[in-house]
Design a protein around this motif. Structure first.
Motif, short mmCIF file in Angstrom:
data_model
loop_
_atom_site.label_atom_id
_atom_site.label_comp_id
_atom_site.label_asym_id
_atom_site.label_seq_id
_atom_site.Cartn_x
_atom_site.Cartn_y
_atom_site.Cartn_z
N HIS A 6 0.84 -1.20 0.00
CA HIS A 6 0.00 0.00 0.00
C HIS A 6 0.88 1.25 0.00
O HIS A 6 0.63 2.20 -0.74
CB HIS A 6 -0.93 -0.02 1.22
CG HIS A 6 -2.03 0.98 1.17
ND1 HIS A 6 -3.13 0.91 2.00
CD2 HIS A 6 -2.22 2.09 0.40
CE1 HIS A 6 -3.94 1.93 1.73
NE2 HIS A 6 -3.41 2.66 0.77
N THR A 7 1.91 1.22 0.81
CA THR A 7 2.83 2.35 0.88
C THR A 7 3.51 2.59 -0.47
O THR A 7 3.61 3.73 -0.94
CB THR A 7 3.89 2.11 1.97
OG1 THR A 7 3.23 1.89 3.22
CG2 THR A 7 4.85 3.27 2.09
N ALA A 8 3.98 1.53 -1.10
CA ALA A 8 4.65 1.67 -2.40
C ALA A 8 3.69 2.19 -3.46
O ALA A 8 4.06 3.02 -4.29
CB ALA A 8 5.24 0.33 -2.82
N TYR A 9 2.44 1.70 -3.44
CA TYR A 9 1.45 2.17 -4.41
C TYR A 9 1.23 3.68 -4.27
O TYR A 9 1.19 4.41 -5.27
CB TYR A 9 0.13 1.42 -4.20
CG TYR A 9 -0.98 1.83 -5.12
CD1 TYR A 9 -1.15 1.22 -6.35
CD2 TYR A 9 -1.88 2.84 -4.76
CE1 TYR A 9 -2.18 1.59 -7.22
CE2 TYR A 9 -2.91 3.23 -5.62
CZ TYR A 9 -3.06 2.60 -6.83
OH TYR A 9 -4.07 2.98 -7.68
N LEU A 10 1.10 4.15 -3.05
CA LEU A 10 0.92 5.58 -2.82
C LEU A 10 2.15 6.37 -3.28
O LEU A 10 2.02 7.47 -3.83
CB LEU A 10 0.62 5.85 -1.35
CG LEU A 10 -0.73 5.32 -0.84
CD1 LEU A 10 -0.86 5.54 0.66
CD2 LEU A 10 -1.89 5.98 -1.58
N ARG A 31 12.86 3.87 -6.18
CA ARG A 31 12.75 4.70 -4.98
C ARG A 31 11.44 4.44 -4.23
O ARG A 31 11.38 4.57 -3.01
CB ARG A 31 12.85 6.18 -5.34
CG ARG A 31 14.28 6.69 -5.45
CD ARG A 31 14.34 8.18 -5.72
NE ARG A 31 13.54 8.99 -4.79
CZ ARG A 31 13.90 9.30 -3.55
NH1 ARG A 31 15.05 8.87 -3.07
NH2 ARG A 31 13.11 10.04 -2.79
N SER A 32 10.40 4.04 -4.96
CA SER A 32 9.09 3.79 -4.34
C SER A 32 9.15 2.72 -3.26
O SER A 32 8.33 2.72 -2.34
CB SER A 32 8.08 3.39 -5.41
OG SER A 32 8.54 2.25 -6.13
N GLY A 33 10.10 1.80 -3.37
CA GLY A 33 10.22 0.73 -2.39
C GLY A 33 11.48 0.81 -1.56
O GLY A 33 11.80 -0.13 -0.83
N VAL A 37 10.06 -2.31 -6.66
CA VAL A 37 8.92 -1.39 -6.65
C VAL A 37 8.45 -1.14 -5.22
O VAL A 37 8.05 -0.03 -4.87
CB VAL A 37 7.76 -1.96 -7.49
CG1 VAL A 37 6.51 -1.07 -7.36
CG2 VAL A 37 8.16 -2.09 -8.95
N SER A 38 8.54 -2.18 -4.38
CA SER A 38 7.98 -2.08 -3.04
C SER A 38 8.96 -2.43 -1.92
O SER A 38 8.65 -2.17 -0.75
CB SER A 38 6.76 -3.00 -2.92
OG SER A 38 7.07 -4.31 -3.39
N HIS A 39 10.12 -3.00 -2.24
CA HIS A 39 11.01 -3.52 -1.21
C HIS A 39 12.46 -3.14 -1.47
O HIS A 39 12.83 -2.69 -2.55
CB HIS A 39 10.87 -5.04 -1.10
CG HIS A 39 9.54 -5.47 -0.53
ND1 HIS A 39 8.39 -5.44 -1.27
CD2 HIS A 39 9.19 -5.91 0.71
CE1 HIS A 39 7.38 -5.84 -0.52
NE2 HIS A 39 7.84 -6.13 0.69
#
Length: 703
Positions: free
Chosen positions: A110-114, A124-126, A169-171
Motif C-alpha cells: 500500500h505504501t509503495a502504491y501511494l 525509490r518507491s520501495g 517497486v515495493s522492497h
C-alpha cells in the motif's frame, strides 16, 4: 537453453504454487501459531479447508500480473523497475484487490502504491531511504516473484536480476535478496533434483554477509545436525530469528528460514514440503506458495498428488482491474508464460505451442498431462468420474473423460465450464475478484466428442448456457454423438436478454429403461469459443458483489445499482471496465444521464487504468476524444450543447485506427489514432461526477 518439457514444467510450478497458497491460506492469520496449528490440525497431510472456489490471493495476483510489464513496456528491451511500477498502477484498482491495502506505513505494498501515485518512481518507491528499513524488508519482496523464475529456466542470474527489479517497486535490502533467492531457486529447479543444489543456487545470487544468507546457513547447519525433526528446527528458528526479533506485519527473515526448513526437511517430496511450510506457521500461504513453485518445478506434474491437484481443477481467480484476465486457466496461462519465456531467452518457440495460444479466445485442448481446464459436472452420482485421459485424443495428447453411470429416462448431468463467477460460489471475500464474462452471446462454440458407450440406449447431449440472473438454462438442439468415433459439434451462444452467462456446456441424458441403463465414457477432445460477441447489459439483472457492480471492475468512485441503472458518484476521477481484454473492434453504447460534474465518458480499447481511450461529454458545451497513457491528451474536441439532467444515447465505435462518437444517433466526433489496438470497454470520468448509465449494448471482436 529452454528444456524440452518447458510448458509442462511451468504448469507443474504454477500448480505447485497454488496448491501451497491454498493449503496455507486458512492458517495464515497470526493467531494460528505453530503450536495452535499442531494442536488443532496435527500432522497436516491434505487441505485443512475445502473451498467451493478458492478466492483471489495476493500471492497469486503478483505472479500473474506484475510480469505484464513485459507485454506492455519492456517488449524489445531489458526490464526496468519502473516498468513493473507502471504495471502496479495500471492493473491494481485503488484500495481493493491485487495486494493487501493495510494502510500507509503498515502495508508495504500500500505504501509503495501511494509512492508511485505521488510520482516517486521505482525503485525509490520501495527503497529504505523513502520507507525505512522495517517496511522495506517485509515478505512481499519474495512472494510475487515466482513467474520470473519460471521465465528463465537454468539461468539463475537472469531470474534473480528480473525478480530484484520487480521487487524493488515495493522492497529493498533483504526484501530484494529474498526475491533474488527464490527466483534463482526456481530457475535452478529446472535442472536438478537436489535440494542442496537449489539452495546453493539461491545463495549464489545474494550477498554472503546479508542477514538473509545468514538465516539460510543457520537452518542448513541445524538440519545437518538434526535431520529428522522439523519442529525442533522451527523452535530453533523461532528462538534465534523469530517475529519478536524481526518486526513489522510480516518480516521476510523468519519466513525465509521457514522456506529453507521446509525444503530441507521435505527432502524433495512436493507434498511434504508444502505441508511442513504450512505447519510451521507465520506467513503460511506465502511460504507454502514459494516452496510449492520450487518443488513443483523439481518434482514435475507426476510429483503433485491428486488429492492436492484435483480441488484446484486448473483454475484460480485473480483480482486485477480486468475481469477477463482474472479468470486464470492454468494450462492457458502456462502456455502463454512459456511463449514469453522463449521470447525472453531469445529462442524460437515450437510451432505447435504458438498455435495453441489464442489470445482473446477460449481454447482448451487438454494437451497437458492431467489438465481439466476447469470443467465440471453437476451430478456426481450419475457422472462419478471426471478426469484427464490419453485413451482417446484428437489434435493433442489428451482429452477430458466423463464416465456416465446408469443413466435412465429422467436422469441427467451437466458437463460445463464457468465463464463467469458470482459471490455465492466463494466461501470468503479475501482480495475481492471481479469478472468479465469469457463467453457472450453471438460467439461460436465448437467441440469434439468421442463416445465409448458400454450399454444402454444412445447418449444425447444438449448444448446449453445458464442465465446467472434467473438461473434458467437456455437449451439448444440435442444430438447423439457417434459411438466409437469423433463427433464435431458447433453452436452459437444464445442471447440472455441483458443478463450474464455463468455456465456453458452440455446436458447428458439417455432414454434408457431400468433394465438397459446407459453406461460408458464420453471424451471431450477440444473446446473452442471464438468470433464476435454481441450482447446487452441490463443493470436490473446485475449485482453488487465483491465491491463492484457486475460485470464491471470499478476503480475509485461509488458505483451502485439504482432503479435499473448504474449510478456513479465520485469526488475524483473514476472508471469501470469490462469485456474481452483482447478485443480490437468494439462498439459500446449506453444511455447516460449526467447529473453533476463536467466529465461523462465512454471508455474503449482499455488496456488498464492508465491505458485507454475516452470519448464523450468533456466540459461545458464540449465533447472530446481523449487518450489516457499515464496522463491525458485530448486528441480532438468539438462543440456540443449538453445539459445536466437530460439523457443522451452515446455510442463509440472503434474500428482499426478509426473512432466515431455518436450522440442521439448523430456522429459528433471522428478521430484517427493507432496507439491502442485492443482492449476492454467501460465508463469513466476525469473529475468529480454523478451520473446514471443504463441500456448498455456491446459488440466486440478479436481481430
Amino acid at each position: 537453453m529452454i528444456p524440452n518439457n518447458y510448458v509442462e514444467t511451468i504448469y507443474a510450478g504454477f500448480l505447485g504454487m497454488n496448491v501451497g497458497i491454498r493449503l496455507g491460506a486458512p492458517i495464515e492469520p497470526v493467531v494460528w501459531t505453530h503450536d495452535r496449528i499442531r494442536d488443532v490440525y496435527g500432522d497436516i497431510r491434505t487441505y485443512v479447508k475445502e473451498y467451493k472456489t478458492f478466492s483471489a490471493d495476493d500471492d497469486a495476483n503478483g505472479p500473474v500480473f506484475f510480469l505484464r510489464a513485459l507485454y506492455d513496456d519492456a517488449v524489445n528491451r531489458e526490464l526496468e523497475p519502473d516498468d513493473v511500477g507502471r504495471a502496479w498502477l495500471n492493473y491494481a484498482r485503488e484500495g481493493i484487490g491485487m495486494f493487501w491495502w493495510g494502510g500507509e506505513n503498515v502495508s508495504t505494498e500500500h505504501t509503495a502504491y501511494l509512492n508511485l501515485q505521488r510520482g516517486i518512481p521505482a525503485p525509490r518507491s520501495g527503497s529504505i531511504e523513502v520507507n525505512g528499513l522495517e517496511m522495506a524488508e517485509q515478505i512481499g519482496g519474495q512472494i510475487f516473484i515466482d513467474s520470473w523464475g519460471l521465465l528463465f529456466p537454468g539461468n539463475m542470474q537472469k531470474a534473480a536480476d528480473y525478480a530484484e527489479k520487480a521487487a524493488s517497486v515495493s522492497h529493498d535490502g533483504n526484501g530484494l535478496y529474498g526475491a533474488r533467492f527464490m527466483a534463482a531457486c526456481i530457475a535452478k529447479a529446472f535442472e536438478t533434483k537436489s535440494i542442496d543444489d537449489v539452495i546453493e543456487a539461491g545463495l549464489s545470487v545474494i550477498p554472503a554477509d546479508s542477514t538473509y544468507a545468514k538465516v539460510v546457513h543457520a537452518v542448513m547447519e541445524f538440519h545437518r545436525d538434526n535431520p529428522e525433526d522439523f519442529r525442533a528446527c522451527w523452535h530453533y528458528l523461532d528462538g534465534r530469528w523469530g517475529y519478536d526479533k524481526y518486526t513489522g506485519v510480516c518480516h521476510i527473515i523468519p519466513n525465509a528460514g521457514v522456506c529453507v526448513l521446509a525444503m530441507l526437511y521435505g527432502e524433495g517430496d512436493f507434498a511434504r514440503t508444502v505441508e511442513i511450510a504450512s505447519m510451521c506457521g507465520w506467513d503460511t500461504d506465502c511460504n507454502a506458495g514459494n516452496v510449492g513453485t520450487i518443488l513443483g518445478v523439481m518434482a514435475g506434474l507426476e510429483g503433485i498428488p491428486a488429492h492436492y491437484r484435483k480441488p484446484i481443477n486448473d483454475f484460480i481467480v485473480a483480482s486485477s482491474v480486468s475481469g477477463y484476465l482474472n479468470l486464470v486457466d492454468f494450462p492457458t496461462f502456462s502456455k502463454e508464460l512459456a511463449l514469453l519465456g522463449y521470447r525472453m531467452n531469445g529462442e524460437q518457440a515450437p510451432e505447435g505451442l504458438a498455435q495453441r495460444v489464442k489470445k482473446g479466445e477460449v481454447y482448451f485442448d487438454f494437451d497437458l498431462p492431467g489438465s481439466t481446464h476447469g470443467f465440471r459436472t453437476s451430478n456426481s452420482f450419475k457422472t462419478p468420474v471426471v478426469r484427464h485421459s490419453a485413451q482417446h485424443t484428437k489434435e493433442s495428447r489428451g482429452s477430458l473423460e466423463v464416465v456416465f453411470d446408469r443413466l435412465v429416462t429422467g436422469d441427467s448431468s451437466k458437463l460445463y465450464f464457468k465463464p463467469f463467477y458470482r459471490r455465492e460460489e466463494f466461501n470468503d471475500e479475501k482480495y475481492k475478484p471481479t469478472f468479465a464474462p469469457l463467453i457472450a452471446a453471438g460467439q461460436q462454440v465448437s467441440a469434439s466428442f468421442y463416445l465409448d458407450q458400454w450399454e444402454g440406449e444412445p447418449l444425447t447431449l444438449t448444448p446449453y448456457v445458464r442465465n446467472t440472473h434467473t438461473k434458467e438454462e437456455v437449451k439448444l438442439d440435442s444430438f447423439a454423438p457417434v459411438c466409437g468415433a469423433w463427433t464435431d459439434v458447433v453452436f452459437t451462444v444464445p442471447d440472455t436478454d441483458g443478463a450474464v452467462i455463468d455456465e456453458i456446456g452440455w446436458v447428458l441424458e439417455s432414454d434408457s429403461p431400468l433394465l438397459n441403463r446407459a453406461i460408458g465414457s464420453l471424451f471431450l477432445g477440444r473446446f473452442h469459443v471464438t468470433g464476435a460477441a454481441e450482447y446487452a447489459i441490463d443493470f436490473a439483472k446485475q449485482y453488487k458483489e465483491f465491491g463492484s457492480v457486475t460485470p464491471f471492475a470499478q476503480h475509485r468512485g461509488k458505483w451502485e445499482l439504482k432503479d435499473g441503472a448504474l449510478h456513479c458518484v465520485s469526488e475524483t476521477d473514476c472508471s469501470a471496465y469490462s469485456g474481452n481484454y483482447y478485443a480490437g473492434r468494439i462498439i459500446v453504447e449506453a444511455t447516460v444521464k449526467p447529473i453533476a460534474g463536467d466529465s461523462h465518458l465512454l471508455i474503449t480499447r482499455a488496456q488498464g487504468i492508465k491505458r485507454h481511450y475516452l470519448a464523450g461529454l468533456d466540459g461545458a458545451g464540449k465533447v472530446s476524444f481523449i487518450r489516457e497513457d499515464f496522463g491525458q491528451e485530448r486528441l480532438i474536441s468539438a462543440a456540443y450543447d449538453w445539459k445536466h439532467g437530460e439523457e443522451y444515447r452515446m455510442k463509440v465505435v472503434a474500428d482499426g485506427d478509426h473512432f466515431d462518437l455518436f450522440i442521439n444517433g448523430v456522429n459528433v466526433l471522428e478521430c484517427r489514432d493507432g496507439y491502442f489496438a485492443s482492449g476492454m470497454y467501460g465508463f469513466g470520468s476525469l473529475g468529480p461526477v454523478e451520473n446514471e448509465i443504463r441500456d448498455v449494448r456491446v459488440y466486440t471482436e478479436v481481430e
